[in-house]
Design an enzyme around this catalytic site. Structure first.
Site, PDB file in Angstrom:
ATOM      1  N   SER A   1       1.216  -1.303   0.040  1.00  0.00           N
ATOM      2  CA  SER A   1       0.240  -0.275  -0.268  1.00  0.00           C
ATOM      3  C   SER A   1       0.846   1.369   0.025  1.00  0.00           C
ATOM      4  CB  SER A   1      -0.484  -0.128   0.971  1.00  0.00           C
ATOM      5  OG  SER A   1      -1.985   1.174   1.179  1.00  0.00           O
TER       6      SER A   1
ATOM      7  N   HIS B   1      -7.195  -5.523   0.796  1.00  0.00           N
ATOM      8  CA  HIS B   1      -5.925  -5.133   1.692  1.00  0.00           C
ATOM      9  C   HIS B   1      -5.202  -5.912   2.583  1.00  0.00           C
ATOM     10  CE1 HIS B   1      -4.109  -1.294   0.036  1.00  0.00           C
ATOM     11  NE2 HIS B   1      -4.072  -1.101   1.385  1.00  0.00           N
TER      12      HIS B   1
ATOM     13  N   ASP C   1     -10.044  -6.099  -3.275  1.00  0.00           N
ATOM     14  CA  ASP C   1      -9.607  -4.749  -2.246  1.00  0.00           C
ATOM     15  C   ASP C   1     -10.877  -3.663  -2.195  1.00  0.00           C
ATOM     16  OD1 ASP C   1      -7.217  -2.256  -1.018  1.00  0.00           O
ATOM     17  OD2 ASP C   1      -6.587  -3.531  -2.156  1.00  0.00           O
TER      18      ASP C   1
END
Lengths: 281, 281
Positions: free
Chosen positions: A146, A255, A222
């Protein structure tokens, strides 16, 4: 440099250290996994792992299951914190700015510029410290998740030849076009978006002169994929330039660290392969 | 039964559920890992994992790395909480009594007796629920850590034939002789220590009639080894009775999840082996 914890893990050692950073002007904490090969006097290659928003050095260490594969491959993993921390360090109430959200850049704007120099810390100071203090080679690779995926791609693209490869899980590939990136870059770098480009992996890849092996895993479910991440933009640039990139969109994955844990073995083997191609070190 | 979370992991699903428990008279939370084989319609065997003091269903789920091996072996893992919880549930300020410290027993003393019935919950109610609601066989095995290691050994020894095998990491093997066990048993079961024996694995093993394969890993540098755990007492009883036990003392390892993660693969393969020996299910 002060050792603050040490755990036997997979025949090696997972250790945490605190030290004064000249880059940030604060105390910084990092973790390092030293595989069993280090006990036998072997110098090992190093993978740098950059974590995402809200994380410390501990999230990847406890949740990703990477030490098992690192032990097999004979690879050290270095896990820095995601920002400077402490009462003297500027902060914000939101989770995506300030402490825990350093975005791996050197801030130029008040009140952030005083301590938020994570680019210098991760790209320069920390590797120098690791290579001075631990039984490691000069062969480096880099990965992250991320915000940390953004950091890994961006730092590798800005420093040709310094990393054997770069990989990422659900990276913020184009922060200048993502709400997370725009908020952070405005605060840390100011309103002049021309200063943002040097921290944008899509821009850097568009202008890079030296090919770098890239592996990206992205969960198809995600929640942040539609607005924040944009891996396709990066893949399109790589493809147009004939660059080596593997983008895998994983059906059903989100995620979370369950996603990272599910595919971290592939990433470590990818880095081990490219680290073996490096001459010298 | 309400699903409160679902994560894709290693090709299967890690899910969390909340339901009303008749045993504890409270809402209870548990997690289950369903390996990829379940998506293909296969019924899979079940490993029950019991966690230690202060844990919820989440510690093992996020830190042990067990799903990877469970996915390969085609094994479900059920992770209950370590006690009833909630405003109506008695508690204590210390970490080793009350919420997060149920010790897998049925309390008989006020104020605990109202809800602390984790033995009934883990040994009876939860397996019945799992076997009704999920694509699993009736083949069960059981493992745990510290207080949960005590729970796994004790529950398996009290229920011959119900579990294919039992294993544990740093279990409290003789709670009647350990400060943790004495404190908890006094509170939950009262001063009459004759009522404690039915929850003491050493006592149960001394009197058991049916052999049960046992695997125990113990970190040699575990801070709790000298006072709380006593695996040698259990191993001595097993040896004297000619019972199958493997006790491995692992040099350098402590009481942490790094220790569990380092050896969980061996435990899952041990359970898979013994589950395959079970006729029927």
């Amino acid at each position: 440099m002060e050792q603050i914890a040490s755990f036997r893990a997979f025949g090696g050692w997972h250790k945490r250290f605190r030290h004064h950073s000249a880059s940030t002007g604060t105390s910084m904490t990092f973790a390092i996994y030293l595989p069993p090969q280090c006990d036998q006097g072997t110098k090992v290659d190093v993978l740098y792992w950059l974590s995402g928003l809200t994380c410390t050095d501990d999230n990847f260490a406890t949740k990703a299951g990477a030490q098992r594969v690192a032990a097999e491959l004979g690879m050290a993993i270095v896990m820095p914190d995601t920002s400077p921390r402490g009462a003297e360090v500027a902060d914000d109430d939101s989770y995506d700015l300030g402490q825990g959200a350093g975005f791996y850049l050197n801030a130029t704007q008040a009140p952030w510029a005083a301590h938020y120099r994570m680019y210098d810390y991760v790209a320069e100071e920390l590797p120098a410290l690791i290579e001075r203090e631990f039984p490691v080679t000069l062969r480096r690779s880099i990965s992250g998740h991320s915000m940390g995926g953004h950091g890994a791609l961006m730092i590798a693209l800005r420093n040709p030849g310094r990393y054997a490869a770069a990989s990422a899980f659900a990276p913020i590939c184009q922060p200048t076009a993502s709400p997370w990136g725009q908020k952070a870059f405005t605060a840390y770098l100011g309103d002049d978006s021309s200063t943002w480009q040097n921290y944008d992996s899509c821009h850097l890849l568009q202008h890079a002169q030296q090919a770098l092996p890239l592996l990206i895993d992205q969960g198809e479910q995600d929640n942040f994929l539609p607005t924040q991440l944009n891996p396709q933009a990066l893949a399109d640039i790589a493809q147009a330039r004939g660059w080596p990139i593997t983008l895998r969109v994983q059906p059903g994955y989100d995620h979370s660290y369950y996603f990272i844990a599910s595919f971290i073995e592939d990433h470590l083997r990818f880095h081990a392969y490219w680290l073996r191609q490096v001459v010298g070190g």
